[in-house]
Design a protein around this motif. Structure first.
Motif, PDB file in Angstrom:
ATOM      1  N   PHE A  17       0.823  -1.208   0.000  1.00  0.00           N
ATOM      2  CA  PHE A  17       0.000   0.000   0.000  1.00  0.00           C
ATOM      3  C   PHE A  17       0.856   1.256   0.000  1.00  0.00           C
ATOM      4  CE2 PHE A  17      -2.820  -3.244   1.477  1.00  0.00           C
ATOM      5  CZ  PHE A  17      -4.064  -2.879   0.996  1.00  0.00           C
ATOM      6  N   VAL A  18       0.445   2.224  -0.811  1.00  0.00           N
ATOM      7  CA  VAL A  18       1.106   3.524  -0.807  1.00  0.00           C
ATOM      8  C   VAL A  18       0.171   4.623  -0.322  1.00  0.00           C
ATOM      9  CG1 VAL A  18       2.755   2.870  -2.605  1.00  0.00           C
ATOM     10  CG2 VAL A  18       0.624   4.000  -3.272  1.00  0.00           C
ATOM     11  N   TYR A  19      -1.140   4.341  -0.271  1.00  0.00           N
ATOM     12  CA  TYR A  19      -2.133   5.340   0.134  1.00  0.00           C
ATOM     13  C   TYR A  19      -3.365   4.597   0.625  1.00  0.00           C
ATOM     14  CZ  TYR A  19      -5.448   9.242  -0.200  1.00  0.00           C
ATOM     15  OH  TYR A  19      -6.373  10.205   0.082  1.00  0.00           O
ATOM     16  N   ARG A  20      -4.016   5.181   1.657  1.00  0.00           N
ATOM     17  CA  ARG A  20      -5.284   4.610   2.109  1.00  0.00           C
ATOM     18  C   ARG A  20      -6.028   5.648   2.920  1.00  0.00           C
ATOM     19  NH1 ARG A  20      -7.284  -1.068   4.178  1.00  0.00           N
ATOM     20  NH2 ARG A  20      -9.397  -0.405   4.635  1.00  0.00           N
ATOM     21  N   ASP A  21      -7.307   5.837   2.597  1.00  0.00           N
ATOM     22  CA  ASP A  21      -8.196   6.659   3.414  1.00  0.00           C
ATOM     23  C   ASP A  21      -9.474   5.861   3.642  1.00  0.00           C
ATOM     24  OD1 ASP A  21      -9.881   7.099   1.150  1.00  0.00           O
ATOM     25  OD2 ASP A  21      -8.906   8.992   0.665  1.00  0.00           O
ATOM     26  N   ASP A  22     -10.548   6.513   4.028  1.00  0.00           N
ATOM     27  CA  ASP A  22     -11.787   5.792   4.341  1.00  0.00           C
ATOM     28  C   ASP A  22     -12.504   5.223   3.115  1.00  0.00           C
ATOM     29  OD1 ASP A  22     -11.435   6.293   7.036  1.00  0.00           O
ATOM     30  OD2 ASP A  22     -12.740   8.048   7.048  1.00  0.00           O
ATOM     31  N   THR A  23     -12.208   5.743   1.916  1.00  0.00           N
ATOM     32  CA  THR A  23     -12.944   5.299   0.735  1.00  0.00           C
ATOM     33  C   THR A  23     -12.076   4.746  -0.388  1.00  0.00           C
ATOM     34  OG1 THR A  23     -12.950   7.553  -0.142  1.00  0.00           O
ATOM     35  CG2 THR A  23     -14.893   6.868   1.110  1.00  0.00           C
ATOM     36  N   VAL A  24     -10.759   5.009  -0.343  1.00  0.00           N
ATOM     37  CA  VAL A  24      -9.862   4.628  -1.439  1.00  0.00           C
ATOM     38  C   VAL A  24      -8.578   4.015  -0.889  1.00  0.00           C
ATOM     39  CG1 VAL A  24      -8.461   5.536  -3.345  1.00  0.00           C
ATOM     40  CG2 VAL A  24     -10.758   6.421  -2.967  1.00  0.00           C
ATOM     41  N   VAL A  41      -8.039   2.040  -5.979  1.00  0.00           N
ATOM     42  CA  VAL A  41      -9.220   1.185  -5.886  1.00  0.00           C
ATOM     43  C   VAL A  41     -10.169   1.709  -4.809  1.00  0.00           C
ATOM     44  CG1 VAL A  41      -9.962  -1.204  -5.457  1.00  0.00           C
ATOM     45  CG2 VAL A  41      -7.716  -0.772  -6.467  1.00  0.00           C
ATOM     46  N   PRO A  42     -11.465   1.780  -5.092  1.00  0.00           N
ATOM     47  CA  PRO A  42     -12.398   2.138  -4.015  1.00  0.00           C
ATOM     48  C   PRO A  42     -12.512   0.968  -3.032  1.00  0.00           C
ATOM     49  CG  PRO A  42     -13.632   1.524  -5.967  1.00  0.00           C
ATOM     50  CD  PRO A  42     -12.184   1.513  -6.353  1.00  0.00           C
ATOM     51  N   ILE A  43     -12.665   1.289  -1.776  1.00  0.00           N
ATOM     52  CA  ILE A  43     -12.847   0.231  -0.779  1.00  0.00           C
ATOM     53  C   ILE A  43     -14.184  -0.463  -1.018  1.00  0.00           C
ATOM     54  CG2 ILE A  43     -13.161  -0.196   1.695  1.00  0.00           C
ATOM     55  CD1 ILE A  43     -10.954   2.025   2.060  1.00  0.00           C
ATOM     56  N   LEU A  60     -11.675   9.272  -6.363  1.00  0.00           N
ATOM     57  CA  LEU A  60     -10.758   8.330  -7.018  1.00  0.00           C
ATOM     58  C   LEU A  60      -9.829   9.046  -7.992  1.00  0.00           C
ATOM     59  CD1 LEU A  60     -13.122   5.335  -7.791  1.00  0.00           C
ATOM     60  CD2 LEU A  60     -10.971   5.164  -6.551  1.00  0.00           C
ATOM     61  N   THR A  61     -10.379   9.948  -8.775  1.00  0.00           N
ATOM     62  CA  THR A  61      -9.544  10.640  -9.750  1.00  0.00           C
ATOM     63  C   THR A  61      -8.600  11.634  -9.070  1.00  0.00           C
ATOM     64  OG1 THR A  61     -11.303  12.238 -10.254  1.00  0.00           O
ATOM     65  CG2 THR A  61     -11.120  10.312 -11.694  1.00  0.00           C
ATOM     66  N   GLU A  62      -9.013  12.239  -7.970  1.00  0.00           N
ATOM     67  CA  GLU A  62      -8.126  13.140  -7.236  1.00  0.00           C
ATOM     68  C   GLU A  62      -6.960  12.357  -6.626  1.00  0.00           C
ATOM     69  OE1 GLU A  62      -6.085  16.188  -5.601  1.00  0.00           O
ATOM     70  OE2 GLU A  62      -7.574  16.222  -7.192  1.00  0.00           O
ATOM     71  N   VAL A  63      -7.254  11.203  -6.034  1.00  0.00           N
ATOM     72  CA  VAL A  63      -6.176  10.369  -5.487  1.00  0.00           C
ATOM     73  C   VAL A  63      -5.272   9.873  -6.620  1.00  0.00           C
ATOM     74  CG1 VAL A  63      -5.653   8.208  -4.269  1.00  0.00           C
ATOM     75  CG2 VAL A  63      -7.462   9.724  -3.418  1.00  0.00           C
ATOM     76  N   HIS A  91     -13.824  -5.164 -10.057  1.00  0.00           N
ATOM     77  CA  HIS A  91     -13.780  -4.185  -8.976  1.00  0.00           C
ATOM     78  C   HIS A  91     -13.050  -2.978  -9.567  1.00  0.00           C
ATOM     79  CE1 HIS A  91     -13.047  -3.670  -4.340  1.00  0.00           C
ATOM     80  NE2 HIS A  91     -13.163  -2.487  -4.924  1.00  0.00           N
ATOM     81  N   LEU A  92     -13.726  -1.875  -9.692  1.00  0.00           N
ATOM     82  CA  LEU A  92     -13.172  -0.659 -10.272  1.00  0.00           C
ATOM     83  C   LEU A  92     -11.747  -0.425  -9.791  1.00  0.00           C
ATOM     84  CD1 LEU A  92     -13.268   2.157 -11.607  1.00  0.00           C
ATOM     85  CD2 LEU A  92     -14.587   2.943  -9.638  1.00  0.00           C
ATOM     86  N   HIS A  93     -10.854  -0.176 -10.728  1.00  0.00           N
ATOM     87  CA  HIS A  93      -9.483   0.173 -10.380  1.00  0.00           C
ATOM     88  C   HIS A  93      -8.867   1.012 -11.489  1.00  0.00           C
ATOM     89  CE1 HIS A  93      -9.376  -3.712 -12.456  1.00  0.00           C
ATOM     90  NE2 HIS A  93      -8.131  -3.465 -12.821  1.00  0.00           N
TER      91      HIS A  93
END
Length: 139
Positions: A17-24, A41-43, A60-63, A91-93
């Motif tokens: 993992f390089v990034y993680r928040d509540d939704t992505v 990827v969305p969670i 997603l596009t901002e991240v 799964h959307l990615h």
């Protein structure tokens, strides 16, 4: 049944993992087309990007944009490539990778050692911290 991405996000399967928040979540691809190739990827399991809630899609596009900035910084590539295919996992990615030409857009995997995968993870995390996303970057 949970997708392979959900299994990575929940820790059932390993991921860099390089990034993680509540939704992505963003983690390195196991079939990279370039060094550092990252999947955003969305969670929430959403199959097609056209079915994503507009707010989720915007995030997603901002991240992805942020990951792209980090990608250019650590790879020295001319651009950050961005591609949505979605056939291999339902799964959307979003694929984000360093690009100097169109070769990465074929999604043909290259051979990257475990050591190089670890280095890509470390360097992308550092670049994301420098870009102000530190609270979402794993330690």
């Amino acid at each position: 049944m949970a997708t392979v991405f959900t299994r990575i996000i929940t820790g059932e399967l390993p991921g860099r993992f390089v990034y993680r928040d509540d939704t992505v979540a963003a983690f390195l691809s196991i079939g990279p087309v370039a060094w550092g190739h990252t999947l955003v990827v969305p969670i929430q399991e959403v199959d097609r990007w056209t079915e994503a809630d507009p707010a989720l899609w915007a995030h997603l596009t901002e991240v992805s944009r942020l990951i792209g900035q980090a990608m250019v910084k650590v790879t020295g590539a001319a651009r950050a490539g961005l591609l949505i295919a979605g056939f291999e996992v339902p799964h959307l990615h979003i694929h984000v990778f360093g690009a100097d030409d169109m070769s990465g857009y074929t999604l043909r995997a290259i051979d990257v050692s475990e050591t190089e995968m670890d280095r890509a993870t470390t360097e992308l995390r550092a670049a994301l911290r420098e870009l102000g996303a530190g609270e979402y970057v794993p330690a």
